[in-house]
Enzyme design. Structure first.
Site, PDB file in Angstrom:
ATOM      1  N   HIS A   1       0.697  -1.247  -0.396  1.00 19.03           N
ATOM      2  CA  HIS A   1       0.397   0.101   0.090  1.00 19.03           C
ATOM      3  C   HIS A   1       0.822   1.543  -0.254  1.00 19.03           C
ATOM      4  O   HIS A   1       1.445   1.221   1.152  1.00 19.03           O
ATOM      5  CB  HIS A   1      -1.120   0.020   1.428  1.00 19.03           C
ATOM      6  CG  HIS A   1      -2.278  -1.691   1.790  1.00 19.03           C
ATOM      7  ND1 HIS A   1      -3.077  -1.322   0.811  1.00 19.03           N
ATOM      8  CD2 HIS A   1      -1.427  -2.047   2.096  1.00 19.03           C
ATOM      9  CE1 HIS A   1      -3.773  -2.278   1.095  1.00 19.03           C
ATOM     10  NE2 HIS A   1      -3.304  -2.971   1.349  1.00 19.03           N
ATOM     11  N   LEU A   2       0.609   2.045  -0.983  1.00 22.82           N
ATOM     12  CA  LEU A   2       1.904   3.150  -1.314  1.00 22.82           C
ATOM     13  C   LEU A   2       1.543   4.865  -1.159  1.00 22.82           C
ATOM     14  O   LEU A   2       1.796   5.619  -0.690  1.00 22.82           O
ATOM     15  CB  LEU A   2       2.285   3.088  -2.384  1.00 22.82           C
ATOM     16  CG  LEU A   2       3.427   2.114  -2.978  1.00 22.82           C
ATOM     17  CD1 LEU A   2       3.512   2.381  -4.346  1.00 22.82           C
ATOM     18  CD2 LEU A   2       4.370   2.266  -1.761  1.00 22.82           C
ATOM     19  N   ARG A   3      -0.357   4.916  -0.755  1.00 18.60           N
ATOM     20  CA  ARG A   3      -0.990   5.489  -0.354  1.00 18.60           C
ATOM     21  C   ARG A   3      -1.308   6.479  -1.167  1.00 18.60           C
ATOM     22  O   ARG A   3      -2.363   7.485  -0.502  1.00 18.60           O
ATOM     23  CB  ARG A   3      -0.570   5.485   0.993  1.00 18.60           C
ATOM     24  CG  ARG A   3      -0.722   4.970   2.215  1.00 18.60           C
ATOM     25  CD  ARG A   3      -2.148   4.234   2.835  1.00 18.60           C
ATOM     26  NE  ARG A   3      -1.758   3.129   4.076  1.00 18.60           N
ATOM     27  CZ  ARG A   3      -2.572   2.541   3.907  1.00 18.60           C
ATOM     28  NH1 ARG A   3      -4.062   2.000   3.139  1.00 18.60           N
ATOM     29  NH2 ARG A   3      -2.220   1.662   4.894  1.00 18.60           N
TER      30      ARG A   3
ATOM     31  N   ASN B   1      -6.377   0.434  -2.872  1.00 14.81           N
ATOM     32  CA  ASN B   1      -7.698   1.234  -1.912  1.00 14.81           C
ATOM     33  C   ASN B   1      -7.160   2.502  -1.578  1.00 14.81           C
ATOM     34  O   ASN B   1      -6.213   2.933  -0.317  1.00 14.81           O
ATOM     35  CB  ASN B   1      -7.464   0.780  -0.629  1.00 14.81           C
ATOM     36  CG  ASN B   1      -6.428  -0.039   0.152  1.00 14.81           C
ATOM     37  OD1 ASN B   1      -4.920  -0.142  -1.061  1.00 14.81           O
ATOM     38  ND2 ASN B   1      -6.466   0.148   1.020  1.00 14.81           N
TER      39      ASN B   1
ATOM     40  N   ASP C   1      -9.075  -5.387  -2.232  1.00 15.56           N
ATOM     41  CA  ASP C   1      -7.927  -4.919  -1.232  1.00 15.56           C
ATOM     42  C   ASP C   1      -8.612  -4.238   0.257  1.00 15.56           C
ATOM     43  O   ASP C   1      -8.455  -2.585  -0.332  1.00 15.56           O
ATOM     44  CB  ASP C   1      -6.653  -5.238  -0.971  1.00 15.56           C
ATOM     45  CG  ASP C   1      -5.761  -5.904   0.424  1.00 15.56           C
ATOM     46  OD1 ASP C   1      -5.997  -6.561   0.374  1.00 15.56           O
ATOM     47  OD2 ASP C   1      -5.192  -5.234   0.846  1.00 15.56           O
TER      48      ASP C   1
ATOM     49  N   HIS D   1      -8.736 -10.472  -1.472  1.00 19.15           N
ATOM     50  CA  HIS D   1      -8.947 -10.213   0.239  1.00 19.15           C
ATOM     51  C   HIS D   1     -10.563 -10.782   1.058  1.00 19.15           C
ATOM     52  O   HIS D   1     -11.508 -10.232   0.427  1.00 19.15           O
ATOM     53  CB  HIS D   1      -8.802  -8.230   0.417  1.00 19.15           C
ATOM     54  CG  HIS D   1      -9.301  -8.657   1.976  1.00 19.15           C
ATOM     55  ND1 HIS D   1      -8.179  -7.350   2.657  1.00 19.15           N
ATOM     56  CD2 HIS D   1      -9.771  -8.032   3.068  1.00 19.15           C
ATOM     57  CE1 HIS D   1      -8.486  -7.188   3.861  1.00 19.15           C
ATOM     58  NE2 HIS D   1      -9.886  -7.720   4.323  1.00 19.15           N
TER      59      HIS D   1
ATOM     60  N   ASN E   1      -5.442  -6.795   9.266  1.00 21.94           N
ATOM     61  CA  ASN E   1      -6.096  -7.752   8.972  1.00 21.94           C
ATOM     62  C   ASN E   1      -6.198  -9.294   7.389  1.00 21.94           C
ATOM     63  O   ASN E   1      -5.482  -8.053   7.172  1.00 21.94           O
ATOM     64  CB  ASN E   1      -7.821  -6.459   8.594  1.00 21.94           C
ATOM     65  CG  ASN E   1      -8.741  -6.935   7.973  1.00 21.94           C
ATOM     66  OD1 ASN E   1      -9.218  -8.397   8.289  1.00 21.94           O
ATOM     67  ND2 ASN E   1      -9.353  -6.598   7.772  1.00 21.94           N
TER      68      ASN E   1
ATOM     69  N   ASP F   1       2.810  -7.148   2.897  1.00 25.72           N
ATOM     70  CA  ASP F   1       0.939  -6.415   3.351  1.00 25.72           C
ATOM     71  C   ASP F   1       1.861  -5.296   3.752  1.00 25.72           C
ATOM     72  O   ASP F   1       1.019  -4.752   4.227  1.00 25.72           O
ATOM     73  CB  ASP F   1       0.326  -7.084   3.938  1.00 25.72           C
ATOM     74  CG  ASP F   1      -1.187  -6.572   3.788  1.00 25.72           C
ATOM     75  OD1 ASP F   1      -1.312  -5.496   3.292  1.00 25.72           O
ATOM     76  OD2 ASP F   1      -1.974  -6.309   4.425  1.00 25.72           O
TER      77      ASP F   1
ATOM     78  N   GLY G   1      -3.156  -3.049  10.375  1.00 31.80           N
ATOM     79  CA  GLY G   1      -1.626  -2.264   9.821  1.00 31.80           C
ATOM     80  C   GLY G   1      -0.539  -2.152  10.295  1.00 31.80           C
ATOM     81  O   GLY G   1      -0.849  -1.733  10.752  1.00 31.80           O
TER      82      GLY G   1
HETATM   83  O1  DOR Z   1      -3.701  -4.592   7.959  1.00 28.80           O
HETATM   84  C1  DOR Z   1      -4.347  -4.070   7.102  1.00 28.80           C
HETATM   85  N1  DOR Z   1      -4.133  -2.949   6.356  1.00 28.80           N
HETATM   86  N2  DOR Z   1      -5.502  -5.410   5.672  1.00 28.80           N
HETATM   87  C2  DOR Z   1      -6.061  -4.967   4.938  1.00 28.80           C
HETATM   88  O2  DOR Z   1      -6.640  -5.615   4.064  1.00 28.80           O
HETATM   89  C3  DOR Z   1      -5.652  -3.903   4.218  1.00 28.80           C
HETATM   90  C4  DOR Z   1      -4.408  -2.741   5.028  1.00 28.80           C
HETATM   91  C5  DOR Z   1      -4.567  -1.688   5.227  1.00 28.80           C
HETATM   92  O3  DOR Z   1      -4.680  -1.215   3.436  1.00 28.80           O
HETATM   93  O4  DOR Z   1      -4.341  -0.514   5.610  1.00 28.80           O
HETATM   94 ZN    ZN Z   2      -5.860  -7.372   2.482  1.00 26.89          ZN
END
Ligand code: DOR
Ligand code: ZN
Length: 428
Positions: A62-64, A94, A152, A179, A278, A305, A324
């Site tokens: 996840h690079l946000r 996401n 995801d 996911h 998660n 992740d 996360g």
């Molecule tokens: O722990 C998690 N963080 N699980 C996920 O599926 C999404 C991720 C997030 O985008 O922070």
């Molecule tokens: Zn996920």
């Protein structure tokens, strides 16, 4: 630019390579692999007692960016990747906005082009806005270079929609990354359901919420005859379902993350939100089943992740904290410490999990030391120890589950597209 790497143990199961060799990088490609290469190089790296392997392909990051640049950016996330020995990442969609349209993917591509320090592959979302209601236009997004789709962070509840997504993805040769989580069964839980959740007075997430959704998605993949990739396996039943499906010849692949094979639910006993993920950390038995799945090939890949969150979102009451942990900078060292040092995997086995298999699953032309391939590779001191500390992390967020842990394995050099990308020369 010519880079000569001398006397390293070169490992690449793709070309059956495991032995002491020299390697020459020229004009972005690996130009020679042999004993005693003599070349007039711009830089010579002495890699005695070190491992030389392809740069890792992390298929869950996840690079946000766009939208949550306070957590991470393409620039900061790819620098973290390079420090961790990762040269290619699959960026999860996401973001804000989600990567669900041609406009949004173009925006992301533009940021990548301008600021990425490593190779960034793009995942688009399965449904618009990740709302689970309307499918994105896979054909259009694929034309823009998308390699995978995923909602995801959540799962697509609607069965018919998911089946259609699998069929469309197959048609356009795009990977579906699932996911797997049944929201109804999640019960708004924040830790694994069991004695620990009771003891802590926190709502628990049942394992059923994960494996019943995996079961459904495997059935749909079978029906659609489409490849399906299951993200972040966390429990024993999930491993068993994947093993059974593979035996049946269903085209399913699976990944897990380092925290699922190295930590258990007991880590949350101190209400440390850096242990809140998660799916949640599970029991000893589950972690051991995950390790078993890695050893016997049921689990194809290890992905970080990497899920950066700010201190404001983590350093608060456990229930309110985000799910996360970051992982790009620790994935290799946790794997070395927990899988190689314990004898569960050998080096070629680990290289398969972090390079070869993810590249194969994504269908990308990366992740090998074969002559003529892109020069993405890392030089690793396998026995060197380091302490995971906030200060040393280059990711914008510091929410690591391994803070304070001593790990083995230091990335000395990362070469990405033929250039020495780490150690960093200038700070950007
Ligand atoms: O722990 C998690 N963080 N699980 C996920 O599926 C999404 C991720 C997030 O985008 O922070
Ligand atoms: Zn996920």
């Amino acid at each position: 630019m010519k880079i000569l790497i001398k006397n390293g143990r070169l490992i690449d199961p793709a070309c059956n390579l495991d032995g002491l060799r020299d390697l020459l990088v020229e004009n972005g490609k690996i130009s020679q692999v042999s004993n005693n290469i003599k070349a007039d190089a711009d830089k010579t790296i002495e890699a005695k007692a070190m491992i030389v392997m392809p740069g890792m392909v992390d298929m869950h990051v996840h690079l946000r960016e766009p939208g949550r640049e306070d957590k991470e950016t393409i620039a900061s996330g790819t620098r973290a990747a390079l420090k961790g020995g990762v040269t290619s990442v699959l960026a999860m969609p996401n973001t804000l906005p989600a990567i669900d349209s041609v406009d949004n993917i173009r925006l992301l591509k533009d940021i990548i082009k301008k600021t990425a320090h490593a190779n960034v592959l793009i995942a688009g979302s399965i449904t618009k806005g990740r709302q689970g209601k309307e499918l994105t236009d896979i054909a259009q997004l694929k034309d823009e270079g998308m390699v995978a789709i995923s909602d995801d962070g959540s799962s697509v509840d609607n069965k018919e929609l998911m089946l259609k997504a699998l069929k469309d993805a197959k048609k356009h040769r795009v990977l579906v990354v699932c996911h797997c989580e049944d929201k109804a069964l999640m019960n708004k839980g924040v830790v694994n359901l069991g004695i620990i959740s009771t003891r802590l007075g926190l709502r628990g997430v049942s394992k059923e919420s994960e494996y019943t959704r995996i079961k459904r998605d495997i059935e749909l993949a079978e029906k659609a005859d489409s490849p399906l990739h299951i993200a972040h396996l966390s429990c024993k039943e999930s491993v068993e379902l994947i093993a059974k499906a593979k035996k049946k010849g269903i085209k399913v692949t699976a990944e897990t993350a380092p925290h699922y094979f190295s930590l258990t639910e007991e880590a949350v006993l101190g209400y440390d939100a850096n242990m809140k993920v998660n799916p949640p950390l599970r029991t000893k038995e589950d972690a051991s089943a995950i390790r078993g799945g890695l050893a016997d090939g049921t689990i194809d890949a290890i992905a970080s992740d990497h899920a950066p969150h700010t201190e404001n979102e983590k350093d608060i009451e456990f229930e309110r904290a985000e799910f996360g942990v970051i992982g790009l900078e620790t994935m290799l060292a946790v794997s070395i410490t927990e899988l190689i040092q314990t004898g569960l995997l050998d080096w070629p086995g680990l290289v398969k999990k972090v390079v070869l298999n993810p590249a194969k699953i994504l269908g990308i032309n990366k992740g090998t030391l074969c002559v003529g391939s892109d020069a993405d590779l890392i030089v690793v001191s396998p026995d060197k120890e380091w302490l995971v500390q906030k200060d040393g992390l280059v990711s914008k967020s510091k929410n690591s589950a391994f803070l304070g842990r001593r790990l083995k394995g230091v990335v000395e050099y990362t070469i990405c597209n033929g250039r020495i990308a780490y150690p960093f020369i200038n700070h950007t």
